[in-house]
Design a protein around this motif. Sequence first.
Motif, short mmCIF file in Angstrom:
data_model
loop_
_atom_site.label_atom_id
_atom_site.label_comp_id
_atom_site.label_asym_id
_atom_site.label_seq_id
_atom_site.Cartn_x
_atom_site.Cartn_y
_atom_site.Cartn_z
N ILE A 168 -29.33 -15.86 -4.47
CA ILE A 168 -29.39 -14.91 -5.60
C ILE A 168 -30.72 -15.06 -6.35
O ILE A 168 -31.52 -15.94 -6.06
CB ILE A 168 -28.22 -15.15 -6.60
CG1 ILE A 168 -28.20 -16.62 -7.08
CG2 ILE A 168 -26.89 -14.79 -5.98
CD1 ILE A 168 -28.66 -16.82 -8.46
N ILE A 169 -30.93 -14.16 -7.30
CA ILE A 169 -32.12 -14.25 -8.15
C ILE A 169 -31.66 -13.94 -9.57
O ILE A 169 -30.75 -13.13 -9.79
CB ILE A 169 -33.24 -13.29 -7.64
CG1 ILE A 169 -34.56 -13.56 -8.33
CG2 ILE A 169 -32.85 -11.82 -7.75
CD1 ILE A 169 -35.78 -13.04 -7.56
N ASN A 170 -32.27 -14.60 -10.54
CA ASN A 170 -31.90 -14.43 -11.94
C ASN A 170 -32.74 -13.34 -12.58
O ASN A 170 -33.96 -13.47 -12.65
CB ASN A 170 -32.18 -15.74 -12.67
CG ASN A 170 -30.92 -16.28 -13.29
OD1 ASN A 170 -30.22 -15.54 -13.99
ND2 ASN A 170 -30.62 -17.54 -13.02
N VAL A 171 -32.11 -12.28 -13.03
CA VAL A 171 -32.89 -11.17 -13.55
C VAL A 171 -32.72 -11.05 -15.06
O VAL A 171 -31.61 -10.94 -15.57
CB VAL A 171 -32.48 -9.84 -12.88
CG1 VAL A 171 -33.38 -8.71 -13.36
CG2 VAL A 171 -32.56 -9.97 -11.37
N GLU A 187 -30.07 -7.17 -3.14
CA GLU A 187 -29.71 -6.01 -3.99
C GLU A 187 -30.63 -5.84 -5.20
O GLU A 187 -30.39 -4.99 -6.06
CB GLU A 187 -28.25 -6.15 -4.46
CG GLU A 187 -27.29 -5.91 -3.31
CD GLU A 187 -25.86 -6.35 -3.65
OE1 GLU A 187 -25.59 -6.66 -4.83
OE2 GLU A 187 -25.04 -6.39 -2.72
N LEU A 188 -31.69 -6.66 -5.23
CA LEU A 188 -32.58 -6.63 -6.40
C LEU A 188 -33.17 -5.23 -6.66
O LEU A 188 -33.16 -4.74 -7.80
CB LEU A 188 -33.71 -7.66 -6.22
CG LEU A 188 -34.72 -7.74 -7.36
CD1 LEU A 188 -34.05 -8.15 -8.68
CD2 LEU A 188 -35.85 -8.73 -7.04
N SER A 189 -33.66 -4.58 -5.60
CA SER A 189 -34.30 -3.26 -5.79
C SER A 189 -33.31 -2.26 -6.37
O SER A 189 -33.62 -1.53 -7.31
CB SER A 189 -34.82 -2.73 -4.45
OG SER A 189 -35.83 -3.57 -3.98
N THR A 190 -32.09 -2.25 -5.79
CA THR A 190 -31.06 -1.32 -6.26
C THR A 190 -30.74 -1.59 -7.72
O THR A 190 -30.64 -0.66 -8.54
CB THR A 190 -29.77 -1.51 -5.42
OG1 THR A 190 -30.15 -1.71 -4.07
CG2 THR A 190 -28.86 -0.32 -5.54
N SER A 213 -40.77 -15.35 -2.51
CA SER A 213 -41.14 -14.27 -3.45
C SER A 213 -42.07 -13.25 -2.79
O SER A 213 -42.13 -12.10 -3.21
CB SER A 213 -41.78 -14.84 -4.72
OG SER A 213 -43.08 -15.35 -4.43
N VAL A 214 -42.79 -13.68 -1.76
CA VAL A 214 -43.67 -12.73 -1.05
C VAL A 214 -42.84 -11.60 -0.45
O VAL A 214 -43.16 -10.42 -0.59
CB VAL A 214 -44.49 -13.46 0.05
CG1 VAL A 214 -45.25 -12.46 0.91
CG2 VAL A 214 -45.44 -14.47 -0.58
N SER A 215 -41.72 -11.98 0.21
CA SER A 215 -40.91 -10.93 0.84
C SER A 215 -40.12 -10.14 -0.21
O SER A 215 -39.92 -8.92 -0.07
CB SER A 215 -39.97 -11.52 1.90
OG SER A 215 -38.92 -12.22 1.29
N ILE A 216 -39.72 -10.81 -1.30
CA ILE A 216 -39.00 -10.08 -2.36
C ILE A 216 -39.90 -9.01 -2.97
O ILE A 216 -39.52 -7.85 -3.14
CB ILE A 216 -38.50 -11.07 -3.45
CG1 ILE A 216 -37.42 -11.98 -2.86
CG2 ILE A 216 -37.98 -10.32 -4.66
CD1 ILE A 216 -36.91 -13.04 -3.80
N LEU A 217 -41.14 -9.43 -3.28
CA LEU A 217 -42.09 -8.49 -3.88
C LEU A 217 -42.36 -7.31 -2.95
O LEU A 217 -42.41 -6.15 -3.38
CB LEU A 217 -43.40 -9.24 -4.18
CG LEU A 217 -44.42 -8.52 -5.04
CD1 LEU A 217 -43.86 -8.24 -6.44
CD2 LEU A 217 -45.69 -9.36 -5.18
#
Length: 422
Positions: free
Chosen positions: A395-398, A413-416, A345-349
């Motif tokens: 993947i991540i659950n949004v 692709e989370l940011s997009t 999550s550190v890199s995702i954030l």
Amino acid sequence: MSINIPRGTKDILPGEVEKWQLIEQKAKEVSARFNYKEIRTPIFEHTDLFQRGVGDSTDIVQKEMYTFNDRGDRSLTLRPEGTAPVTRSYVENKMFGLPGQPVKLFYIQPMFRYERPQAGRYRQFVQFGIEAMGSADPAIDAEVISLAMTVYRELGLKKLRLVLNTLGDAQSRKSHKEALIAHFEPRIDEFCSDCQNRLLKNPLRILDCKKDRDHELMKSAPSILEHLNEESKTYFEDVKTSLDAMNIDYVIDPTLVRGLDYYNHTAFEIMSEAEGFGAITTLSGGGRYNGLVEDLGGPATPSIGFAMSLERLLLALEAEGVTLETEEELDCYVVALGDEAKQKSVSILSQLRQNGIKSDKDYLDKKMKAQFKAADRLKAKYVAILGEEELTKGIINVKNMDSGDQQEVVIEELSTFIKQGK
Ligand code: ATP
Ligand code: MG
């Protein structure tokens, strides 16, 4: 023992500071629209600047300045107002020689005055002010007034009253001054000691006295309007014509006197008529000060400006029940479950933030439920959930917190995805 904040000052905390940011932004944006450029001057200046530039007989210089000697034994003063410093800077930086005249400046800076604190009156307060230097066109007086009115109106204030007066030119003032002395002198012993001192030096100040404002001689005092010469009369008429052309309403009050010595011709105040605004109803004041640049060592430069405190503006908004729309919500809150997910999550954030997405995560090792609660409290639009299972799938659950919809998104692709939903 704990140490408290000094009297007459205050902390502006998150929750409140967003309102400040908003009105500062409005002041800057309107200034830019009227083609005024920002100037920032030091918090302290040589004491002489204010003694000369504001005037020895004013309340500010007599009673309100924070003056101290520094270690080099120079007398310095925390800036009580903005016009004298801006004028000093104008002269020092030879702005009178710039090709673009008039020089149109604005500032948003803290001011310091030793006053008795009450609602709308503090020892440190922030003024938004403008100065238009190098033009004697009455249309610019109207422009300056219009700028102040625009800021108030666009923030949502409706109950405003513009009070207008003229102090005339030097000749008109001289004739008025003589009439004032003749009026007050026979009974000056009925007035406060400040007024007695003012009588010969600056009798106009008597009209501005807060102690003697109800004395019967105040009402019958000779009006400046009766002492205007032709030039001053025409000037005042032209200011009014320009205000009319902009559909700005005003009332004339011949007793309106600004608290500072350097004014001539146009003087104005904008008051709040909102019920419950309190005893102090002046939101801002300003006027023309054609002699000041010369007094401070520059060439003759007709100028006009105003100043408003943001504190009184906020009080007026409150009194009129105007709520400012401040942006508080977060775009995305990342919920991570398990050590590996936390690490990821550190890199995702970081990726979200690099992409301009307002986001945050938990740093208190909270359980899932508590992390969701935090996301709620922060008004997150999306919550992105990362567990072991998601991690292995890449993947991540949004979850969209408005609709409740939940969707799997490839981590990269989370940011997009969030930008598209914004
Ligand atoms: P007042 O008659 O209320 O003392 P002033 O004549 O001293 O006002 P100015 O020096 O003209 O005020 O300052 C311009 C504006 O700055 C005022 O209209 C008001 O909005 C604000 N202001 C002045 N003093 C204070 C203060 N102590 N705290 C908060 N705002 C202030
Ligand atoms: Mg004052």
